[in-house]
Design an enzyme around this catalytic site. Sequence first.
Site, short mmCIF file in Angstrom:
data_model
loop_
_atom_site.label_atom_id
_atom_site.label_comp_id
_atom_site.label_asym_id
_atom_site.label_seq_id
_atom_site.Cartn_x
_atom_site.Cartn_y
_atom_site.Cartn_z
N ASN A 22 100.73 16.85 69.00
CA ASN A 22 101.31 15.64 68.42
C ASN A 22 100.30 14.50 68.54
OD1 ASN A 22 102.83 13.19 68.04
ND2 ASN A 22 104.67 14.45 68.23
N ALA A 65 101.02 7.50 66.77
CA ALA A 65 100.79 6.52 65.71
C ALA A 65 99.49 5.76 65.94
CB ALA A 65 101.96 5.54 65.66
N ASN A 67 89.98 12.64 16.10
CA ASN A 67 88.82 11.86 15.69
C ASN A 67 88.60 10.57 16.47
OD1 ASN A 67 87.83 13.59 13.57
ND2 ASN A 67 89.71 13.07 12.49
N ALA A 120 80.28 22.53 16.92
CA ALA A 120 80.37 21.48 17.94
C ALA A 120 79.14 20.59 17.93
CB ALA A 120 80.55 22.13 19.31
N GLY A 175 76.28 19.15 7.60
CA GLY A 175 77.56 19.63 7.11
C GLY A 175 77.99 20.94 7.75
N THR A 176 79.29 21.22 7.60
CA THR A 176 79.87 22.40 8.25
C THR A 176 79.31 23.70 7.67
OG1 THR A 176 81.76 22.10 6.75
CG2 THR A 176 82.02 21.30 9.00
N ARG A 234 83.87 8.07 15.72
CA ARG A 234 85.05 7.22 15.90
C ARG A 234 85.59 7.21 17.33
NH1 ARG A 234 88.21 9.69 10.95
NH2 ARG A 234 86.58 11.27 11.20
C1 UD1 Z 1 86.60 19.44 8.21
C2 UD1 Z 1 86.85 20.14 6.87
C3 UD1 Z 1 88.20 19.68 6.31
C4 UD1 Z 1 89.28 19.98 7.31
C5 UD1 Z 1 88.96 19.35 8.67
C6 UD1 Z 1 89.95 19.82 9.69
C7 UD1 Z 1 84.63 20.48 5.90
C8 UD1 Z 1 83.68 20.04 4.86
N1 UD1 Z 1 85.79 19.83 5.96
O1 UD1 Z 1 86.51 18.06 7.90
O2 UD1 Z 1 88.46 20.34 5.10
O3 UD1 Z 1 90.52 19.50 6.83
O4 UD1 Z 1 87.65 19.74 9.11
O5 UD1 Z 1 89.78 19.15 10.90
O6 UD1 Z 1 84.35 21.41 6.61
N2 UD1 Z 1 80.06 19.92 12.57
C9 UD1 Z 1 78.85 20.50 12.89
N3 UD1 Z 1 77.77 20.26 12.10
C10 UD1 Z 1 77.84 19.48 11.00
C11 UD1 Z 1 79.08 18.89 10.68
C12 UD1 Z 1 80.17 19.14 11.47
O7 UD1 Z 1 78.75 21.22 13.87
O8 UD1 Z 1 76.81 19.33 10.35
C13 UD1 Z 1 81.21 20.19 13.41
C14 UD1 Z 1 81.83 18.95 14.04
O9 UD1 Z 1 81.27 18.73 15.33
C15 UD1 Z 1 83.30 19.31 14.15
C16 UD1 Z 1 83.51 20.26 12.98
O10 UD1 Z 1 82.24 20.72 12.60
O11 UD1 Z 1 83.62 20.00 15.34
C17 UD1 Z 1 84.18 19.59 11.79
O12 UD1 Z 1 83.38 18.52 11.36
P1 UD1 Z 1 84.02 17.14 10.93
O13 UD1 Z 1 82.94 16.23 10.55
O14 UD1 Z 1 84.98 16.68 11.96
O15 UD1 Z 1 84.79 17.62 9.60
P2 UD1 Z 1 86.00 16.93 8.95
O16 UD1 Z 1 85.54 15.79 8.15
O17 UD1 Z 1 87.05 16.69 9.97
CA CA Z 2 87.30 16.62 12.18
#
Ligand code: UD1
Ligand code: CA
Length: 485
Positions: free
Chosen positions: A387, A390, A238, A17, A88-89, A23
């Site tokens: 009561n 009005a 998004n 999160a 990144g995730t 967007r």
């Molecule tokens: C991600 C997936 C994608 C999948 C999609 C589903 C990856 C690389 N890609 O893409 O394969 O189809 O979700 O919805 O994982 N977040 C962090 N820290 C970060 C980046 C993101 O906490 O550094 C959190 C975001 O807040 C979000 C979630 O991870 O809640 C997903 O990130 P987002 O950037 O929305 O990934 P997508 O491009 O949607």
């Molecule tokens: Ca997403």
Amino acid sequence: MESRVSHAPRRTVVVLAAGEGKRMKSATPKVLQPLLGRTLLGHVLVAAGAAEAERTVVVVGHKAEQVEAHLSEVAPAAVPVLQAQQNGTGHAVRIALEAVPDAAGTVVVLNGDVPLLRAETLAGLIEAHESGGRAATVLAAEVADPAGLGRIVRDARGDLERIVEERDASPEVRALREINAGIYAFDVALLREALGKLSTDNDQGEEYLTDVFGLLAGSGSPVGVFLAPDAEETLGCNDRAELAGLRARLRDRVNTAWMRSGVSILDPATTWVDVTVSLEPDVVIDQNSQLLGSTSVAAGAVVGPDTTLVDTTVAAGAAVLRTHSIGAEIGPEATVGPFSYLRPGTRLGRKAKVGGFVETKNAELGDGAKVPHLSYVGDASIGAKANIGAGTIFANYDGVNKHHTSVGEAAFVGSDTVLIAPVEIGPGAYVAAGSAIDKAVPPGNLGVTRAQQRNIEGWTARRRAGTVSAAAAERAEQAAADPAE
Ligand code: UD1
Ligand code: CA
């Protein structure tokens, strides 16, 4: 000593999160956007309950303070972990796991922006993952329009080979319609190891959690796909158009569930019920109504049309028509509306009535008490069967402080009266219409503050000669003087 009892599987939940959600174009972080009674994050946390985890870690970053404050309200046991830069995730999960070095068993990872996920589906994913003894399992779905999502790439045997982001995908991979929902289960030790090997060699220069699948599959670890029974559950969110789309889908899901459990919803397309609301069988909800927050409605009550109830309790058999109500308790068989405004602290007894163009605040009406028309009732207690005529105003505010008014059982307040608080009208007392009352009226007394009436004879004929009124008065006088005609 060896224990004979079987231990519950050990699990950790990680919710991602930290992203801004650019967007959305909002000052509010994406995961805090509201959706029928919870934030996006709130919905994900409720679904995550199915994991029965020892610990829940929430990765926060963008507007971390705001997200943490929300977490402390909705999931005080969850541990926020700061990801200062959103690299990144994969990076996010790596940081999350550093905060829980003793995590064992399964790690369940959920994107914070997938609010329609059902708890049963997550339970199914975890069950398939653990019973299959897998290193990693991803929730996937077949969708008509996979634009923007990661694709599931399978080998010739149909086994998961890797997950590829759309922006890194070849045209062949882009043509695949099986997508990654962003919800996963991992073996914690294998996940840690794989996260240590992630590269940033991709279009965004980020560490992708999704690359863990290719790494594990490539080294021969068992990885798998769990197909969501309903692709709708995997929808992310998004921008605000997508948010509105999710809202409509969740509305339909909530309304269908209530209808199946015995609630009549006359126009489901215009009825919005927060997931936090509770309803009993044989409630009827008429069109254009919103039931929000902690609202509850008991059996046989009718709500709507055109009614908004926020944090309001409606008891059995009550009827609430074209009303806006916040924080009120509406008693059994009470009637409210049309065009009533109930504010916090309103409590209506059995068969009490609040009628058209009446506003109430911090006001208690006893059983059978009535305020039928055009009144303001603030800071008051009104006894059973009293009561209120009005146009009665409870003048509760002296410009500095608010004061209380009490009206006793079966008292009768005439129309167009001002009750100037603090003041007390005793049981069985009457107040003459048009009075301004600022002293107590003892039980059984009549309170009256009006000036005496006097009639000025022949006034219209003298002062409004030649008008239709003067002519009407003259005809009436002649008729009275000559009753035979
Ligand atoms: C991600 C997936 C994608 C999948 C999609 C589903 C990856 C690389 N890609 O893409 O394969 O189809 O979700 O919805 O994982 N977040 C962090 N820290 C970060 C980046 C993101 O906490 O550094 C959190 C975001 O807040 C979000 C979630 O991870 O809640 C997903 O990130 P987002 O950037 O929305 O990934 P997508 O491009 O949607
Ligand atoms: Ca997403």
